[in-house]
Design an enzyme around this catalytic site. Sequence first.
Site, mmCIF file in Angstrom:
data_model
loop_
_atom_site.group_PDB
_atom_site.id
_atom_site.type_symbol
_atom_site.label_atom_id
_atom_site.label_comp_id
_atom_site.label_asym_id
_atom_site.label_seq_id
_atom_site.Cartn_x
_atom_site.Cartn_y
_atom_site.Cartn_z
ATOM 1 N N SER A 192 -11.406 -0.513 -0.487
ATOM 2 C CA SER A 192 -9.928 -0.442 -0.064
ATOM 3 C C SER A 192 -9.882 -1.783 2.121
ATOM 4 O O SER A 192 -9.825 -1.933 2.344
ATOM 5 C CB SER A 192 -8.947 0.846 -0.205
ATOM 6 O OG SER A 192 -8.629 0.618 -1.414
ATOM 7 N N ASP B 201 1.233 -0.944 -0.111
ATOM 8 C CA ASP B 201 -0.052 0.194 0.067
ATOM 9 C C ASP B 201 0.637 1.369 0.399
ATOM 10 O O ASP B 201 2.014 0.998 -1.024
ATOM 11 C CB ASP B 201 -0.694 0.373 1.168
ATOM 12 C CG ASP B 201 -2.022 0.564 1.229
ATOM 13 O OD1 ASP B 201 -2.592 1.955 0.371
ATOM 14 O OD2 ASP B 201 -2.949 -0.099 1.173
ATOM 15 N N HIS C 19 -3.491 6.216 3.749
ATOM 16 C CA HIS C 19 -4.138 5.257 2.783
ATOM 17 C C HIS C 19 -3.676 3.359 3.768
ATOM 18 O O HIS C 19 -4.816 2.673 3.894
ATOM 19 C CB HIS C 19 -4.150 5.148 0.923
ATOM 20 C CG HIS C 19 -5.439 3.951 1.005
ATOM 21 N ND1 HIS C 19 -4.871 2.121 0.621
ATOM 22 C CD2 HIS C 19 -6.049 3.894 0.416
ATOM 23 C CE1 HIS C 19 -6.044 1.927 -0.253
ATOM 24 N NE2 HIS C 19 -7.042 2.570 0.054
#
Length: 973
Positions: free
Chosen positions: A316, A89, A144
């Site tokens: 996600s 990620d 994220h």
Amino acid sequence: MIRNILVILVLLGSLSAVRAQSENTSENIIDVLFPKQWGLVNIGQKIRRSSGELTRTYVLGTPGADINWDRLENRNINPDREIIVAVIDSGLDIDHPELEGRVWEDPECDGFSEEQRAKFPCHGMNFLAKTDTQKIDMRDTTGHGTHVSGIIAANINQEGIAGVTVKNVKIMPVKVLSKETTSFVYKKKLITDIIADAIGYAIQKKAHVINLSLGWPKIIETPRMRSALLLAEKSGVLIVAAAGNNNKNVPTYPCTNRGGICVGAVDNVGKLSEFSNHGGKVDILAPGEGIISLFPRKLESRALRIGGYELKKGTSQASPFVASIAASIMLVHPEITLDELKARILNSARPPNERPGSNKFSKYGLVDMKKAITEKPADFVTPDFKSILEIGFNSNGESGFYIPIKSFVSDIENLKIKITTDSKAFKLIKSDFLVSISKGETKKIFIQAKLIDGTQDSSAHLKVLLSKNEKVLHQSQTLLMLTSSFLKKESLVSIPLNSIDPRMVSYFKGSRKTVRMKYIFDKFNKFSGQEFYYVNKKIQTEKETVLTALQIRDGVYSQVNLSIPKSGQLLSIFKVDIDLDGKMDYFIYTMDKDRENLIFSLRNMKGEPLFKKENSDWVFEIGTFEGLPLKNEFEADFSWIKSKTKEFGTILVPAISKVWELPEADNTDDILDRLPNSKELRLYYLNPKTKKGKTIVDVRTVTNFNFSDYIIRKFNLLPSESFSVQTPFMQTEAEEAIGAIRSILAVGREFKKKYFLVTFKDTTNFELTPMKVDKSYLEGNSVFPLNDLTAKNNPGDQATYMVLNNRAEARLSVVSNKGEESRVERKNDSWGDPFFSYIGAFKQKTKNLFLLESRYNVYALDSDGGVKTLPVNRDSSFPGSKFAETMDQAVAFHKGEIHPAVFVNSTNVFGNRVYLMVHNGQEFKRPVNTSLNIPKNCIDLKPARYGEKGYHFQFLCVESDGRVSIKLLPFEY
């Protein structure tokens, strides 16, 4: 650490309710934000959704619509056993207090000094590093990766949130994203190849599970990525991937690759979230909306407003729930195989709380953690839909494809397989099969189909039912895209380009295909064919660039060479009658070799200079006009206006509507009566004049001092009142031929304005016509043509003015050449499905049809209020990048009737087809006959108009002897 006392008091107020609802699960958890974690324990918590520009709505949850969390408190787990989840990620806030003791450490770092650790990536790897020393930099600049990791591994520590897993599960951060990775290429390398290397690293470092909360379209799916995913499966490493957030029934890559588990998102009610991708290739669902998790402490928490924590939504967020469950199962069952792990997760899933009649589904349902840990299925057999998407029918209407069927945990004798479809376009030759499958074995069932009606929609569902001794073992369905072959169709025209070097016009190598030709724009198809141009490198000189115009007409081709001054960049070529002699000319738009000036080169159809040689290449200084607009290679940005020039006589020159200042030559010399030099929307034209032996281009405007003075005096405008000329209508063929441009003039103040049609007959003469409207709001609208189906689908004498009142509401006003106006307004049912763009509009016999693109759909709106939709295949799963099917307005023929259509190329997103969306008055569909599979030796060239048949599919193909040809197929179904 959270220190906001008010936040603590408010959130603790709901903690007792959580304990009362599920004592075994949430007992002793006093992490402050835990009561908001409905994904772990859902007792009916609310989540917030946007419902308008400034409004929000709250959705009350359904108790039990969660992962059925198992804290593993009563499980027999070896305290020394570790399960590693690689989170590939954007990096990780490694020192976040909630992740103490939860970040993986490379065994190679055992015994390292602090100095050695500062140089070696002991806690994961940064694959974006430009130098070796940067490989240890795992800082998360987007948040994220930290948010995903917190869902998996945040400690239960009285601080903020609780992660799904216990302390035995460690996070291996692998950085492949950052604020700099906003495209598909990073450091001249495809981002998917970088991710593939990261997967290889995670496998090498003994990760057990890999979480990929990211995705990508087909255009960057590479052999290296496919090899990496295959290596993970062979190594017993589970890949868990997010399905994507585009509300489509085909997930993004890598979810369409075999081997992994694809995860969609549900809301707190247990329904698939509006944004979540869905369908038979989405294996399972998990919480993905209103999810609170960790956030880098150095980044601002914009939604939650609590440092170190943030609220997010998306698949996600759903993916790490399933990755966590997989890691937990592996903790409890150390000897488990990859097949059994998948079987436990997928077989234990529960049906989501989807509303009756919904067309959204996943293959298995909502994940159930406790059941997955405690129950090993006696049998688990299932079809693999991942590689089944486009089903092609040959010229005889026949198709054959395989459905893999795998048994994961047992031998199964006499398995009954029943295949059905809801399609009216084809029938199955055989529907029932009987097979025996051993444990771990995959059997491929060959399915034969026959096309029975190619006018039916090319989208269909294939359903599979597996049973033994009348007991249903599995049933599911998946979407099919039906395609037809065009290579042997009777209406196909093939034009061999025998004398052209294939390398000049194309590049074919393996799966890489590129066209080296560009279009010559003939807005009204006066040529009744298609023209391209390419750089003819064989006959270049030091001073000249030679372009070869390839003219295709009546099934044959011809060529003409166009010599222009040495070019630094080729921009576009237009076909227009510049000298108004009734013959088309080439207007060649380039940048000079030093990239300091734009050059307009004018040539006739023979390739000769249109005027004297020294006056046929006009120079336009870059920066003078702050650059010209660039849109689809300029085919829609120039209008042409008549200009009376000293050097060239009466000619057509380019006209552009844009916001810019008033040219000095168009103001007055009277310092007491001058117009302010403010930047406004004006209609400018590019006028040539000879200076010192060369022709230069001046920027002028038709809305000059004389025009302004006339309007002010005619309407007696007060200082508080104003006027403005809007973006002009797209010219009709007749208007371009005489160099006339129409627009709307708005005069007055605020809501009391009056509207007039203004026709600029040339650069100095105009006329006004009052508009017959009671009330209108046409200023600042986007302007598009209304194509006339009865006039070769060319722009008619009406225009469409469109404005988006907000992201979910569009207003379309049709303005006629008499100044009459009619309206269509459309408000989307969902705030999450905003309108994106205008595709086209058509004037039909009794009504008008408008085609608009939204985030999830193409809308066909008619002037009587009818609405039809078809889905858009968009891809925005990769952070920072968006990809969608490309669309162009067109028309299609059926039994002599002409119908509005949209040409769609889906090859960048998935699959290998181009197709039409056709509106026939009753249906909006994608006929199989116009859903074409592109052969490996061909590449799509965009639609083209040829002769009486009008729009055609157009392909450039490499023949078996190495030569190239152009193949044309009319838009008929």
